[in-house]
Design a protein around this motif. Structure first.
Motif, PDB file in Angstrom:
ATOM      1  N   ASN A 242     -17.403  71.173 -35.559  1.00 51.59           N
ATOM      2  CA  ASN A 242     -17.072  72.482 -35.035  1.00 51.59           C
ATOM      3  C   ASN A 242     -18.380  73.183 -34.691  1.00 51.59           C
ATOM      4  OD1 ASN A 242     -15.517  74.707 -34.514  1.00 51.59           O
ATOM      5  ND2 ASN A 242     -14.348  74.519 -36.420  1.00 51.59           N
ATOM      6  N   GLU A 243     -18.654  73.410 -33.431  1.00 49.76           N
ATOM      7  CA  GLU A 243     -19.934  74.028 -33.052  1.00 49.76           C
ATOM      8  C   GLU A 243     -19.725  75.032 -31.918  1.00 49.76           C
ATOM      9  OE1 GLU A 243     -22.763  73.867 -34.499  1.00 49.76           O
ATOM     10  OE2 GLU A 243     -22.845  71.984 -35.632  1.00 49.76           O
ATOM     11  N   LYS A 244     -20.763  75.855 -31.686  1.00 43.89           N
ATOM     12  CA  LYS A 244     -20.654  76.910 -30.679  1.00 43.89           C
ATOM     13  C   LYS A 244     -20.553  76.367 -29.256  1.00 43.89           C
ATOM     14  CE  LYS A 244     -22.714  81.049 -32.568  1.00 43.89           C
ATOM     15  NZ  LYS A 244     -24.009  81.560 -32.960  1.00 43.89           N
ATOM     16  N   ASN A 245     -21.216  75.259 -29.017  1.00 41.10           N
ATOM     17  CA  ASN A 245     -21.137  74.696 -27.669  1.00 41.10           C
ATOM     18  C   ASN A 245     -21.134  73.162 -27.735  1.00 41.10           C
ATOM     19  OD1 ASN A 245     -23.879  73.847 -27.940  1.00 41.10           O
ATOM     20  ND2 ASN A 245     -24.518  75.943 -27.451  1.00 41.10           N
ATOM     21  N   ILE A 246     -20.899  72.558 -26.582  1.00 36.64           N
ATOM     22  CA  ILE A 246     -20.739  71.107 -26.526  1.00 36.64           C
ATOM     23  C   ILE A 246     -22.041  70.384 -26.885  1.00 36.64           C
ATOM     24  CG2 ILE A 246     -21.177  70.929 -24.020  1.00 36.64           C
ATOM     25  CD1 ILE A 246     -18.424  69.009 -25.852  1.00 36.64           C
ATOM     26  N   GLU A 247     -23.174  70.976 -26.523  1.00 35.73           N
ATOM     27  CA  GLU A 247     -24.464  70.347 -26.839  1.00 35.73           C
ATOM     28  C   GLU A 247     -24.601  70.182 -28.354  1.00 35.73           C
ATOM     29  OE1 GLU A 247     -24.142  72.780 -24.602  1.00 35.73           O
ATOM     30  OE2 GLU A 247     -25.064  72.010 -22.759  1.00 35.73           O
ATOM     31  N   LEU A 248     -24.393  71.322 -29.052  1.00 34.12           N
ATOM     32  CA  LEU A 248     -24.510  71.285 -30.512  1.00 34.12           C
ATOM     33  C   LEU A 248     -23.473  70.354 -31.140  1.00 34.12           C
ATOM     34  CD1 LEU A 248     -25.225  75.038 -31.278  1.00 34.12           C
ATOM     35  CD2 LEU A 248     -26.803  73.122 -31.581  1.00 34.12           C
ATOM     36  N   ALA A 249     -22.284  70.318 -30.525  1.00 40.52           N
ATOM     37  CA  ALA A 249     -21.218  69.474 -31.073  1.00 40.52           C
ATOM     38  C   ALA A 249     -21.579  67.988 -30.963  1.00 40.52           C
ATOM     39  CB  ALA A 249     -19.898  69.757 -30.355  1.00 40.52           C
ATOM     40  N   PHE A 250     -22.177  67.589 -29.847  1.00 43.37           N
ATOM     41  CA  PHE A 250     -22.612  66.190 -29.703  1.00 43.37           C
ATOM     42  C   PHE A 250     -23.714  65.863 -30.717  1.00 43.37           C
ATOM     43  CE2 PHE A 250     -21.129  63.540 -26.027  1.00 43.37           C
ATOM     44  CZ  PHE A 250     -20.030  64.324 -25.696  1.00 43.37           C
ATOM     45  N   ILE A 251     -24.678  66.777 -30.836  1.00 45.49           N
ATOM     46  CA  ILE A 251     -25.788  66.555 -31.772  1.00 45.49           C
ATOM     47  C   ILE A 251     -25.262  66.444 -33.203  1.00 45.49           C
ATOM     48  CG2 ILE A 251     -27.866  67.628 -32.767  1.00 45.49           C
ATOM     49  CD1 ILE A 251     -28.429  68.751 -29.909  1.00 45.49           C
TER      50      ILE A 251
ATOM     51  N   ASN B 298     -13.996  80.044 -28.665  1.00 44.57           N
ATOM     52  CA  ASN B 298     -15.395  79.921 -28.258  1.00 44.57           C
ATOM     53  C   ASN B 298     -16.096  78.751 -28.920  1.00 44.57           C
ATOM     54  OD1 ASN B 298     -15.436  82.076 -26.474  1.00 44.57           O
ATOM     55  ND2 ASN B 298     -15.559  83.526 -28.188  1.00 44.57           N
ATOM     56  N   TYR B 299     -15.304  77.786 -29.398  1.00 41.21           N
ATOM     57  CA  TYR B 299     -15.906  76.679 -30.131  1.00 41.21           C
ATOM     58  C   TYR B 299     -15.659  75.328 -29.468  1.00 41.21           C
ATOM     59  CZ  TYR B 299     -16.537  80.087 -33.784  1.00 41.21           C
ATOM     60  OH  TYR B 299     -16.920  81.192 -34.489  1.00 41.21           O
TER      61      TYR B 299
END
Lengths: 137, 457
Positions: A17-26, A127-128
């Protein structure tokens, strides 16, 4: 924010669960790594540039995560950091830099055999960015 | 889900929706309850929808949810109209078990157990990212992929007899290394001759009970004899072959909406044939791997017991697709059988079913009945019942080691944490699994072996 491990017989299921897709992939990559390293601190001694592509978002995630299994088996590389992460959501392309260490400097016994498409989800909720996937362990 | 009782140990999911054949579950009432705790039955239904499937989509008594096929799933396909799916074999291609019988008895080994398992731990590489003891060139790896255990025996790692008692003689003949990607090969090169990690193990055991004297004699087993079990697979090479062909098949044929992991190709298509050939290469890698480990086990044991000798009882595949002859509607026919977390059980063939860490393992024998009702297949192990995540929350490595030690079992492992995930609590009741196979008659009990010392990969 971050990732957690869910109940799944035999295999391991992860929800990110992350703020954006970049962070979610990482975060997905770190969840995978944590299963193997079990919270052992990994040094950032080696750096590698990686480039991964897919046909859609799911295969992009699958291929991105698989790259870490490949690096571990073929190059003896274990992950500590991901920097300069760029994702192209139209061309399904990821370019980033990974930092880490030689796996033989550590002793791990929790193996991840493969990434699977089983129950894989990549969704935008409010927004997640939410990602779910199952690993064959 | 509607499920119909056929007999004490057989259950049917009637044909419905897109299913081309019914589903068939082999289980006792108790094991069926375990199976119903996850999505196994749904996966049995999904498999029943695949083109060219014959008879029924089956789940053995130790089944649990997998991806694509359930673990414990068996399905047979017509060679002309059927498909082959990497999801029907699994990522760990030819994850398999080899049992060695030795000339030792308990009193020879009792006092040296700790030394034995420690020495084996030093001599047989294990763990994640751990390299094997052998350095291969690319050409040599291709030879391994082509020849399997035969490559190892030709190089002096073992004897001809080892091959006779290995499924397929330790070599799948359709293997063509050209169909294995460089990526898969570069994962395989450093790993040949290593046990791996996760659920893979090496165990020193003793024959505790014999149920069928005649068959036990045939297999060279007797009460009190020390046996050694090796469980490992094709490591990163096999995992990469599976994932490469999932991608290639998806590109060519798309994937079923029920489950992306059920992606498949016609058996007769170019891609279907290439996958079968690449899968055969991975299977051969696993055969060679166990042959090397066998050699190091013999070498290590000889350094402790000078007159030591060990013979292969049998080496059996768990995750594989095979072209076999079966009788369909009264006629003998060549078909493709996919076994994922299931073992072959041909009439008179030894069947080895390992238990979880610290519990008993069993030797059974395949039967005519298995030919008639389960495409000559039976269970492959205890089968998981609890998630690893849950196990980590509830159990501690110290407690598990203490429990094992109390039972007189020594354990070595690269890390203590990994021990939790293979704890007996996480698995189904192995005794119930083999009892069901025996009573149903698809593989009959021959002997029980109990662990004395375990090396967890």
């Amino acid at each position: 924010m971050g990732y957690k491990f869910l109940k799944h017989t035999g295999d391991i299921k992860i929800r990110v669960n992350e703020k954006n897709i970049e962070l979610a992939f990482i975060s997905s990559a770190f969840a995978l790594s944590q299963i193997i390293t079990d919270k052992t601190k990994i040094n950032s001694k080696i750096s590698k540039k990686i480039k991964v592509s897919g046909n859609d978002m799911s295969s992009l995630l699958y291929n991105f995560l698989e790259e870490f299994l490949f690096l571990l088996d073929a190059k003896g590389f274990i992950l500590s950091e991901i920097i300069n992460f760029k994702i192209d959501k139209k061309k399904f392309l990821i370019i980033c830099e990974v930092l880490g260490d030689k796996s033989k400097n550590y002793k791990f016994t929790n193996d991840v055999k493969a990434i699977t498409y089983h129950e894989m989800k990549i969704e935008q909720k409010n927004n997640y960015s939410v990602i779910e996937f199952v690993l064959d362990v | 889900m509607g499920i119909k009782k056929i007999s004490e140990f057989e259950w049917e999911i009637p044909k419905q929706g897109k299913m081309k054949v019914p589903g068939r579950i082999f289980a006792s009432e108790k094991l069926l309850k375990d199976i119903q705790r996850d999505k196994t039955l749904e996966q049995v239904k999904n498999v029943a929808c695949l083109p060219g499937i014959i008879g029924s989509s089956m789940a053995m008594m130790d089944s649990h949810q997998g991806y694509g096929f359930p673990i414990g799933g068996v399905a047979a396909f017509d060679l002309d109209s059927g498909v082959i799916s990497p999801g029907g074999v699994g990522y760990d291609i030819n994850c398999s078990v080899r049992l060695l019988r030795t000339n030792l008895t308990l009193k020879d080994i009792e006092k040296k157990k700790k030394e034995v398992i420690q020495k084996l731990f030093q001599q047989v590489p294990s763990g994640v990212g751990e390299e094997g003891r052998i350095k291969l060139s690319k050409q040599e790896l291709d030879e391994v992929l082509k020849l399997g255990a035969k490559w190892a025996v030709d190089k002096g790692y073992g004897k001809k007899n080892d091959l006779t008692n290995t499924e397929e003689g330790g070599c799948m003949k359709d293997a063509n290394p050209n169909y294995v990607s460089q990526r898969a090969k570069s994962r395989g090169i450093p790993q040949l001759g290593s046990l791996g990690a996760g659920n893979h193990f090496l165990e020193i055991q003793m024959v505790d009970s014999v149920y069928d004297e005649k068959m036990a004699k045939e297999f060279g087993l007797e009460k009190g004899m020390i046996t050694i079990m090796i469980h490992c697979g094709s490591r990163g090479l096999g995992h990469q072959v599976a994932s490469d062909y999932i991608k290639l098949m998806e590109k060519e044929y798309g994937f079923p909406e029920e489950d992306r992991e059920l992606v498949n190709a016609p058996i007769n298509s170019e891609l279907g044939k290439k996958y079968f050939s690449a899968m055969s290469c991975a299977a051969n890698f696993a055969f060679a791997n166990k042959q090397l480990i066998t050699h190091w086990v013999r070498e290590t044991m000889k350094s402790i017991f000078s007159n030591f000798s060990a013979e292969v009882v049998y080496d059996i595949c768990h995750n594989i697709a095979k072209k076999e002859k079966h009788t369909i509607d009264g006629k003998e026919k060549d078909i493709l059988v996919m076994r994922k977390g299931a073992t072959r059980a041909f009439d008179k063939q030894p069947v080895i079913i390992p238990g979880s860490m610290g519990s008993a393992s069993y030797v059974l024998v395949g039967t005519k009945k298995a030919e008639e009702i389960s495409f000559s297949s039976t269970a492959h192990g205890a089968g998981r019942v609890e998630s690893r995540t849950q196990a980590n929350k509830e159990l501690s490595p110290e407690k598990i080691i203490e429990q094992l030690n109390k039972k007189g079992i020594d354990i070595v492992s690269g890390s203590r944490k990994g021990i939790v995930e293979e704890a007996p609590e996480v698995y189904k009741d192995i005794d119930e699994v083999v009892r069901t196979s025996d009573k149903l008659g698809i593989a009959k009990l021959v002997a029980k072996v109990i662990p004395l010392a375990v090396m967890k990969g």
